[in-house]
Design a protein around this motif. Structure first.
Motif, PDB file in Angstrom:
ATOM      1  N   ASN A 163       7.659  11.526   5.126  1.00 40.24           N
ATOM      2  CA  ASN A 163       6.496  10.731   4.536  1.00 40.24           C
ATOM      3  C   ASN A 163       6.281   9.386   5.327  1.00 40.24           C
ATOM      4  O   ASN A 163       7.398   8.858   5.804  1.00 40.24           O
ATOM      5  N   GLU A 164       5.131   9.166   5.295  1.00 39.72           N
ATOM      6  CA  GLU A 164       4.694   7.997   6.173  1.00 39.72           C
ATOM      7  C   GLU A 164       5.063   6.804   5.311  1.00 39.72           C
ATOM      8  O   GLU A 164       5.020   6.665   4.222  1.00 39.72           O
ATOM      9  N   THR A 165       5.701   5.807   6.223  1.00 36.27           N
ATOM     10  CA  THR A 165       5.983   4.484   5.533  1.00 36.27           C
ATOM     11  C   THR A 165       4.652   3.638   5.633  1.00 36.27           C
ATOM     12  O   THR A 165       3.937   3.810   6.422  1.00 36.27           O
ATOM     13  N   VAL A 166       4.452   2.966   4.357  1.00 36.67           N
ATOM     14  CA  VAL A 166       3.211   2.102   4.198  1.00 36.67           C
ATOM     15  C   VAL A 166       3.334   0.688   4.218  1.00 36.67           C
ATOM     16  O   VAL A 166       2.610  -0.267   4.683  1.00 36.67           O
ATOM     17  N   TRP A 167       4.681   0.154   3.800  1.00 41.55           N
ATOM     18  CA  TRP A 167       4.997  -1.379   3.826  1.00 41.55           C
ATOM     19  C   TRP A 167       6.376  -1.667   3.851  1.00 41.55           C
ATOM     20  O   TRP A 167       7.092  -0.978   2.852  1.00 41.55           O
ATOM     21  N   ALA A 191      -2.670   9.074  -3.064  1.00 39.38           N
ATOM     22  CA  ALA A 191      -2.104   8.999  -2.021  1.00 39.38           C
ATOM     23  C   ALA A 191      -2.766   8.902  -0.557  1.00 39.38           C
ATOM     24  O   ALA A 191      -2.459   8.302   0.330  1.00 39.38           O
ATOM     25  N   GLN A 192      -4.004   9.316  -0.919  1.00 39.64           N
ATOM     26  CA  GLN A 192      -5.110   9.209   0.251  1.00 39.64           C
ATOM     27  C   GLN A 192      -6.010   8.012   0.352  1.00 39.64           C
ATOM     28  O   GLN A 192      -6.699   7.748   1.086  1.00 39.64           O
ATOM     29  N   TRP A 230       7.592   3.134  -3.244  1.00 40.47           N
ATOM     30  CA  TRP A 230       6.925   2.047  -3.837  1.00 40.47           C
ATOM     31  C   TRP A 230       6.738   2.370  -5.337  1.00 40.47           C
ATOM     32  O   TRP A 230       6.504   1.600  -6.254  1.00 40.47           O
ATOM     33  N   ASP A 246       8.684  -0.694   5.590  1.00 34.82           N
ATOM     34  CA  ASP A 246       9.470   0.776   6.081  1.00 34.82           C
ATOM     35  C   ASP A 246       9.632   1.386   4.937  1.00 34.82           C
ATOM     36  O   ASP A 246      10.681   2.298   5.006  1.00 34.82           O
ATOM     37  N   THR A 295       8.125   4.209   1.716  1.00 35.05           N
ATOM     38  CA  THR A 295       7.064   5.157   1.708  1.00 35.05           C
ATOM     39  C   THR A 295       6.300   5.169   0.305  1.00 35.05           C
ATOM     40  O   THR A 295       6.905   4.166  -0.444  1.00 35.05           O
ATOM     41  N   ARG A 296       5.379   5.974   0.039  1.00 34.03           N
ATOM     42  CA  ARG A 296       4.537   5.586  -1.191  1.00 34.03           C
ATOM     43  C   ARG A 296       5.491   5.973  -2.301  1.00 34.03           C
ATOM     44  O   ARG A 296       5.386   5.363  -3.240  1.00 34.03           O
ATOM     45  N   ASP A 316      -6.990   4.599   0.905  1.00 29.82           N
ATOM     46  CA  ASP A 316      -7.059   3.354   1.862  1.00 29.82           C
ATOM     47  C   ASP A 316      -8.092   2.557   2.105  1.00 29.82           C
ATOM     48  O   ASP A 316      -9.311   2.940   1.592  1.00 29.82           O
TER      49      ASP A 316
END
Length: 267
Positions: free
Chosen positions: A216-220, A66-67, A228, A222, A224-225, A69
């Motif tokens: 949770n943070e959205t990544v693409w 999850a970390q 996906w 809208d 979340t991980r 990037d």
């Protein structure tokens, strides 16, 4: 938020306490189910060991993933120590752990029916720890929204003091309902092992939906991980469910013919 519990004068991390309690509850339910089905044997103990080891590894490694990037990669050792304890990673790790453990001892009998109710109830208990220690969810105007103090861990899109979705309450309710449904279904399926498939499929659909209320943070796009992660999982589960449905594996077991029952009784 309740980061610690005072038990007999000892300060115990709340999240860890409820996770441990959830594992204990799951172990009790698993043991009761093995006895009910007459499947008390050492092979199932090996399967449980594989689930525990695989689940622990999956939770830690998912925290590392999850970390990841483009700005840099944390060390695997640091992620193991401080990584987020992902439920999805834990479930996947536990599943793989069971498969590996059974393969090592050459055990081919299906064990999913034993695990499904235990996992559901254990998850319900474990999520209480999340409810008491983590950011609850995204802002909401619904009357049952809850607020969190300024000290709550990072909550993307949330504002301190603003009402938020009690997302972990949603999950606790789902897991308790799933536990009851699984108890009702456990003797109504003709194919062994498919009770766990139905549970995982139901949880995957629920988790994808409830992520829209989570912090949770959205990544693409809208999403979340976890969402996906669930996209390919849902596709695979849909194929398996359709395949099994067409072959009648979710039909109730056919009752024994009356003549056969009379014969067995007379004998």
């Amino acid at each position: 938020m309740v980061p610690e519990l005072n038990v007999l004068g000892l300060a115990i991390p709340t999240h860890g306490f409820f996770v441990g309690l959830g594992v204990l509850v799951a172990a009790v339910v698993f043991t009761a189910e093995t006895r009910r089905r007459g499947m008390v044997r050492y092979e199932n103990l090996v399967a449980v060991t594989g689930a525990l080891v695989g689940g622990a590894i999956g939770m830690r490694l998912s925290g590392w993933a999850a970390q990841v990037d483009l700005s840099g990669l944390p060390s695997l050792a640091a992620a193991w120590e401080f990584g987020s304890r992902s439920i999805l990673g834990g479930l996947l790790g536990a599943y793989i752990g069971v498969l590996v453990a059974k393969w090592l001892i050459g055990y081919t009998e299906r064990t999913g029916d034993l695990f499904a109710p235990a996992v559901a109830l254990g998850m319900a208990v474990g999520r209480v720890g999340c409810l008491l220690t983590e950011a609850p969810g995204r802002p909401t105007d619904l009357p049952w929204g809850i607020t969190a103090p300024v000290t709550t861990p990072a909550c993307p899109g949330c504002v301190a003091g603003e009402a938020m979705h009690p997302s972990f309450v949603y999950e606790i309710a789902f897991q308790l309902l799933a536990f009851l449904v699984l108890l009702w279904l456990r003797d109504r399926l003709s194919a062994p092992g498919e009770l766990f498939t139905l549970y995982v499929a139901g949880y995957a659909v629920f988790r994808f939906a409830v992520e829209f209320t989570r912090a949770n943070e959205t990544v693409w796009l809208d999403l979340t991980r976890p969402q996906w992660f669930l996209v390919p999982a849902l596709l695979l589960l849909s194929v398996r469910l359709a395949y099994n449905w067409r072959r009648g594996r979710y039909d109730s077991p056919r009752p024994e013919p009356r003549a056969a029952r009379l014969t067995s009784t007379s004998n």
